[in-house]
Design an enzyme around this catalytic site. Structure first.
Site, short mmCIF file in Angstrom:
data_model
loop_
_atom_site.label_atom_id
_atom_site.label_comp_id
_atom_site.label_asym_id
_atom_site.label_seq_id
_atom_site.Cartn_x
_atom_site.Cartn_y
_atom_site.Cartn_z
N ARG A 104 17.49 -37.29 5.40
CA ARG A 104 16.22 -36.68 4.97
C ARG A 104 16.19 -36.74 3.46
NH1 ARG A 104 13.45 -31.05 6.76
NH2 ARG A 104 12.86 -32.48 8.44
N HIS A 131 7.61 -39.08 9.04
CA HIS A 131 8.52 -38.19 9.79
C HIS A 131 8.52 -38.65 11.26
CE1 HIS A 131 11.00 -34.93 10.72
NE2 HIS A 131 10.21 -33.90 10.53
N GLN A 134 9.75 -36.41 14.29
CA GLN A 134 8.86 -35.34 14.70
C GLN A 134 7.76 -35.87 15.62
OE1 GLN A 134 8.93 -31.83 13.84
NE2 GLN A 134 7.50 -31.90 15.56
N ASP A 223 -0.31 -28.89 9.71
CA ASP A 223 0.98 -28.82 9.02
C ASP A 223 0.72 -28.12 7.69
OD1 ASP A 223 3.58 -29.25 8.10
OD2 ASP A 223 3.22 -31.34 7.52
N CYS A 263 4.24 -28.96 13.35
CA CYS A 263 5.64 -29.41 13.30
C CYS A 263 6.58 -28.29 12.85
CB CYS A 263 5.77 -30.63 12.40
SG CYS A 263 5.17 -30.32 10.72
N ARG A 291 12.46 -31.36 19.75
CA ARG A 291 13.17 -32.13 18.72
C ARG A 291 14.57 -32.44 19.21
NH1 ARG A 291 11.76 -32.12 13.42
NH2 ARG A 291 13.38 -33.70 13.28
N1 CP Z 1 9.71 -29.98 11.70
C1 CP Z 1 10.81 -30.15 10.96
O1 CP Z 1 11.21 -31.27 10.64
O2 CP Z 1 11.44 -29.00 10.64
P1 CP Z 1 12.60 -28.83 9.55
O3 CP Z 1 12.01 -29.18 8.22
O4 CP Z 1 13.02 -27.40 9.64
O5 CP Z 1 13.71 -29.77 9.91
N1 NVA Z 2 4.92 -32.12 5.64
C1 NVA Z 2 6.06 -31.24 5.74
C2 NVA Z 2 6.78 -31.47 7.03
C3 NVA Z 2 7.93 -30.53 7.28
C4 NVA Z 2 8.63 -30.80 8.56
C5 NVA Z 2 6.98 -31.50 4.56
O1 NVA Z 2 7.26 -32.66 4.25
O2 NVA Z 2 7.44 -30.53 3.94
#
Ligand code: CP
Ligand code: NVA
Length: 306
Positions: A104, A131, A134, A223, A263, A291
């Site tokens: 990530r 992502h 997700q 989101d 998400c 997930r």
């Molecule tokens: N939805 C998601 O990816 O959650 P986190 O950022 O907590 O991993």
């Molecule tokens: N758009 C959000 C998604 C989190 C899972 C971010 O990138 O923070």
């Protein structure tokens, strides 16, 4: 090099995505029956996080445990990605210890560079751009709720962020009528709309009207208005996004059986109200659970035995 990266949904065709969803459904059913097949016995996943996480970290770590393998959390404080050491050298070294890497980070190009350097599969656990883990889990959750993945309208409200981009990649494979409703200046990457027009099964449009986006929709998705890394813009964003808040009044315009998705993490009272998030149409916590099952399908596909 023959390895199975999971970098974006655009790299996967319809059959491959369907296969991952079906594998996740199978693995989930086994777990619910108390069966934990060691499909990744003795395999070790490295999890590199340059941003915070609850779901992604837990689902990959618990997933590897349930598959008979092991996961190691590595923060960028230790690695110094591209600073203490080059991405190329990090990829080469990690390939000597690990069986796969979930990362990530901020730049999609860093994930691609790591995938090029590493001899083991790389899984994208979120970048500024996409992502895919997700959205794979979201497709699974929609299917599980007896909503077909073809011939539906999906409304996405809010910011044109990484979630929207991965949804647009999915719309290439599924006959989804995807409506993005958000304020001017915050649109998703327009190249992805062109890709859908050229070769997509579904279609995607942008509207400035939340009501138009939601009208008759079968899935309503939202989101955060401020993604990780954009914290300095939060106050400004709170001024522009309120017309796209997912509330009961807006939800009433959707199909009567519509499901509400997010998400997570959610900012209750901003992009979604408590009433909607905790209401009967919300499937947000099923999404969070899925997930785990979707991640396991990706892991089995990349490094497991079937
Ligand atoms: N939805 C998601 O990816 O959650 P986190 O950022 O907590 O991993
Ligand atoms: N758009 C959000 C998604 C989190 C899972 C971010 O990138 O923070």
């Amino acid at each position: 090099m023959n390895k199975t990266d999971f970098l974006t949904l655009a790299d996967y065709n319809r059959d491959e995505i369907d296969h991952l969803i079906d594998l996740a459904i199978k693995i989930k059913a086994e777990v619910k029956a108390g069966k934990f097949e060691p499909r990744c016995a003795n395999k070790v996943l490295g999890m590199v996080f340059h941003k915070p996480s609850l779901r992604t970290r837990l689902s990959f770590e618990v997933g590897m445990h349930q598959l008979g393998g092991h996961a190691i959390y590595i923060s960028d404080r230790e690695i110094g990605f591209g600073k203490r050491e080059s991405i190329h050298d990090i990829g080469k070294v990690m390939s000597r210890y690990l069986d796969a890497i979930m990362i990530r980070t901020f730049h999609q190009s860093d994930v691609a560079d790591l995938a090029r350097a590493a001899e083991i599969p790389i899984i994208n656990g979120l970048t500024d751009l996409t992502h895919p883990c997700q959205v794979l889990s979201d497709l699974l959750t929609i299917k599980e709720n007896d909503i077909p993945l073809d011939g539906i309208k999906v409304a996405y409200l809010g910011d044109g962020n990484n979630m929207v981009h991965s949804w647009l990649n999915a719309v290439r494979s599924y006959d989804i009528d995807f409506w993005f409703g958000g304020p001017e200046g915050y649109d998703p990457n327009t190249d992805l709309f062109e890709a859908i027009q050229m070769e997509g099964r579904g279609q995607a449009r942008i509207t400035r009207s939340a009501s138009e986006a939601v009208a008759g929709a079968h899935v309503i998705y939202t989101d955060t208005w401020t993604s990780m890394g954009q914290e300095e813009e939060a106050a400004k964003r709170r001024e522009v996004f309120p017309p796209f808040q997912l509330n009961e009044k807006l939800l009433a315009l959707a199909d009567s059986k519509a499901v509400v998705m997010h998400c997570l993490p959610a900012h209750r009272g901003e992009e979604i109200t408590d009433e909607v998030m905790d209401g009967p149409q919300s499937i947000v916590f099923d999404q969070a659970e899925n997930r785990l099952h979707a991640q396991k399908a990706i892991l089995v596909h990349a490094i497991g035995s079937r």
